[in-house]
Design an enzyme around this catalytic site. Structure first.
Site, PDB file in Angstrom:
ATOM      1  N   LYS A 200      40.337 -58.054  49.774  1.00  0.00           N
ATOM      2  CA  LYS A 200      41.380 -57.037  49.621  1.00  0.00           C
ATOM      3  C   LYS A 200      40.989 -55.841  50.467  1.00  0.00           C
ATOM      4  O   LYS A 200      39.965 -55.196  50.229  1.00  0.00           O
ATOM      5  CB  LYS A 200      41.527 -56.646  48.157  1.00  0.00           C
ATOM      6  N   ARG A 210      52.506 -48.235  45.449  1.00  0.00           N
ATOM      7  CA  ARG A 210      51.955 -47.100  44.693  1.00  0.00           C
ATOM      8  C   ARG A 210      53.079 -46.187  44.208  1.00  0.00           C
ATOM      9  O   ARG A 210      52.968 -45.591  43.137  1.00  0.00           O
ATOM     10  CB  ARG A 210      50.917 -46.354  45.538  1.00  0.00           C
ATOM     11  N   LYS A 224      40.978 -45.787  49.260  1.00  0.00           N
ATOM     12  CA  LYS A 224      40.148 -46.645  48.409  1.00  0.00           C
ATOM     13  C   LYS A 224      39.041 -47.312  49.221  1.00  0.00           C
ATOM     14  O   LYS A 224      38.561 -48.377  48.880  1.00  0.00           O
ATOM     15  CB  LYS A 224      41.043 -47.683  47.722  1.00  0.00           C
ATOM     16  N   GLU A 240      32.454 -62.072  50.595  1.00  0.00           N
ATOM     17  CA  GLU A 240      33.193 -61.829  49.348  1.00  0.00           C
ATOM     18  C   GLU A 240      33.658 -63.152  48.742  1.00  0.00           C
ATOM     19  O   GLU A 240      33.588 -63.357  47.531  1.00  0.00           O
ATOM     20  CB  GLU A 240      34.416 -60.928  49.601  1.00  0.00           C
ATOM     21  N   LYS A 255      44.605 -60.143  51.091  1.00  0.00           N
ATOM     22  CA  LYS A 255      45.619 -59.105  50.918  1.00  0.00           C
ATOM     23  C   LYS A 255      45.296 -57.908  51.802  1.00  0.00           C
ATOM     24  O   LYS A 255      44.147 -57.474  51.794  1.00  0.00           O
ATOM     25  CB  LYS A 255      45.603 -58.704  49.441  1.00  0.00           C
ATOM     26  N   SER A 281      53.749 -54.880  49.444  1.00  0.00           N
ATOM     27  CA  SER A 281      54.962 -54.058  49.414  1.00  0.00           C
ATOM     28  C   SER A 281      55.360 -53.539  50.795  1.00  0.00           C
ATOM     29  O   SER A 281      56.540 -53.578  51.151  1.00  0.00           O
ATOM     30  CB  SER A 281      54.760 -52.899  48.443  1.00  0.00           C
ATOM     31  N   TYR A 319      57.454 -60.491  47.134  1.00  0.00           N
ATOM     32  CA  TYR A 319      58.650 -59.891  46.529  1.00  0.00           C
ATOM     33  C   TYR A 319      59.915 -60.614  46.976  1.00  0.00           C
ATOM     34  O   TYR A 319      60.983 -60.403  46.425  1.00  0.00           O
ATOM     35  CB  TYR A 319      58.725 -58.402  46.893  1.00  0.00           C
TER      36      TYR A 319
HETATM   37  C1  PBG Z   1      46.154 -52.433  42.306  1.00  0.00           C
HETATM   38  C2  PBG Z   1      47.006 -53.164  43.231  1.00  0.00           C
HETATM   39  C3  PBG Z   1      47.578 -52.699  44.415  1.00  0.00           C
HETATM   40  C4  PBG Z   1      48.406 -53.713  44.865  1.00  0.00           C
HETATM   41  C5  PBG Z   1      48.298 -54.782  43.979  1.00  0.00           C
HETATM   42  N1  PBG Z   1      47.396 -54.420  42.982  1.00  0.00           N
HETATM   43  C6  PBG Z   1      47.500 -51.388  45.109  1.00  0.00           C
HETATM   44  C7  PBG Z   1      46.235 -50.802  45.459  1.00  0.00           C
HETATM   45  O1  PBG Z   1      45.181 -51.451  45.472  1.00  0.00           O
HETATM   46  O2  PBG Z   1      46.263 -49.602  45.710  1.00  0.00           O
HETATM   47  C8  PBG Z   1      49.281 -53.629  46.073  1.00  0.00           C
HETATM   48  C9  PBG Z   1      50.419 -54.572  46.105  1.00  0.00           C
HETATM   49  C10 PBG Z   1      51.482 -54.240  47.074  1.00  0.00           C
HETATM   50  O3  PBG Z   1      51.360 -53.324  47.910  1.00  0.00           O
HETATM   51  O4  PBG Z   1      52.507 -54.936  47.009  1.00  0.00           O
HETATM   52  N2  PBG Z   1      44.793 -52.510  42.440  1.00  0.00           N
END
Ligand code: PBG
Length: 331
Positions: A200, A210, A224, A240, A255, A281, A319
């Site tokens: 991730k 968010r 992050k 990982e 991701k 997203s 989505y």
């Molecule tokens: C939370 C999480 C996130 C997403 C899925 N789980 C956001 C983040 O890590 O800030 C993002 C999913 C998306 O953008 O569709 N940890």
């Protein structure tokens, strides 16, 4: 092999008619490849549009029931639940995540009451519940790994007790898959699946999400990158994956999706485990806003999702799941 062997070789022969294109097709997306992320919120009779994600809504639980029936009719095999909770319920350690009656647990129960068939996946991470928007708790201005894991194990357990089938740690703390697996085993949840967000990346493509869950970061550097991966790197993704698999993950996630097909491909060539992409997203919003404007045709949806299969994915969190299911069911 010589290169000037035309016309002995004509690559266009296998493209010349539909039947032969179908026969030589290597990868096919089906509805069974899809996991649909769905946003829930408190209150009743709410279907709130999400401004940054055209066509996507937050559902109050009474309306979620209807949407679940819709998903079942489309034969989508699983959903992922994401909550937007009231700001009043948020604090620095995200304690609402451990409330057995929180909106996620209630959504799981409602889905399980509606259908035994539909798989339910839940994120394990604190960001929808913390007032700073981070996935873990902050000690000395640092997202503390080991203290966060203790909370995540409890979060995973209450979600599993509520009926969640797939626990998906998305927090990127070190060692969390092992601790969650041990917690599940100790509590006799032997067949609960773990789909770990393994690779991730710290990505700006999460921006619209968010907004959807109200977890925009408002602490420190506002990113992050002290726990999510650097988009410059790929070797880390392999390490990982080695770790998460050895710690007991059943499936792994890469991701974001589209800009990270090389990572999917690398992991697929090294590991014998189902790999999923999360088409996040920002990717959805890029495509959907261009489709809505008429700049792109909606056939890009099937194209992008099939490309995940070609790269080596077993399935995709997207989505677009309902929309592409309709397209696939019509074909
Ligand atoms: C939370 C999480 C996130 C997403 C899925 N789980 C956001 C983040 O890590 O800030 C993002 C999913 C998306 O953008 O569709 N940890």
């Amino acid at each position: 092999m010589t290169l000037n062997n035309f016309p002995l070789i004509r690559m266009r022969r296998t493209r010349s008619k539909k039947f032969i294109r179908n026969i030589v097709k290597e990868n096919l997306l089906t509805v069974n490849d899809l996991i649909y992320p769905i946003f829930v919120t408190d209150g009743i009779n709410k279907k709130e549009p999400i401004n940054e994600m055209p066509g996507i809504f937050r559902y109050s639980l009474d309306l979620l029931k209807k949407e679940i029936k819709n998903i079942l009719n489309l034969n989508i095999p699983a959903v992922a639940i994401f909550p937007k909770i009231n700001d009043k319920l948020k604090n620095s350690s995200g304690t609402e995540a451990l409330n057995k009656n929180n909106i996620v647990c209630n959504a799981i129960k409602l889905i399980k009451d509606t259908s035994n068939e539909l798989g339910v996946l839940c994120d394990v991470a604190l960001d929808p519940y913390t007032n700073h928007g981070h996935d873990g708790i902050i000690i000395n201005e640092y997202i503390d790994n080991d203290e966060t894991i203790k909370i995540l194990c409890e979060q995973a357990l209450i979600q599993t007790e509520a009926g969640c089938d797939i626990i998906a740690p998305s927090d990127m703390m070190d060692g969390r898959v092992k601790k969650i697996r041990e917690t599940l085993e100790k509590n006799n949840f032997k067949n609960t699946l773990i789909m770990s967000y393994t690779a991730k990346y710290a990505s700006s493509f999460y921006g619209p999400f968010r907004h959807a869950v109200g977890s925009s970061i408002n602490f420190g550097k506002k990113d992050k990158s002290s726990y999510q991966m650097d988009f410059s790197n790929s070797k880390e993704a392999i390490r990982e994956a080695e770790l998460d698999i050895s710690e007991g993950a059943d499936m792994i996630i890469v991701k974001p999706g589209m800009p990270y097909l090389d990572i999917i491909n690398k992991l697929n060539s090294r590991f014998n485990i189902p790999i999923f992409a999360y088409q996040v997203s920002g990717e959805y919003t890029m495509l959907m806003s261009a489709i809505e404007k008429g700049f792109l045709d909606k056939s890009v949806i099937l194209e992008t999702l099939t490309c995940f299969k070609r790269a080596g994915c077993t399935g995709v969190l997207t989505y677009f799941a309902p929309l592409v299911s309709k397209i696939l069911n019509e074909e």
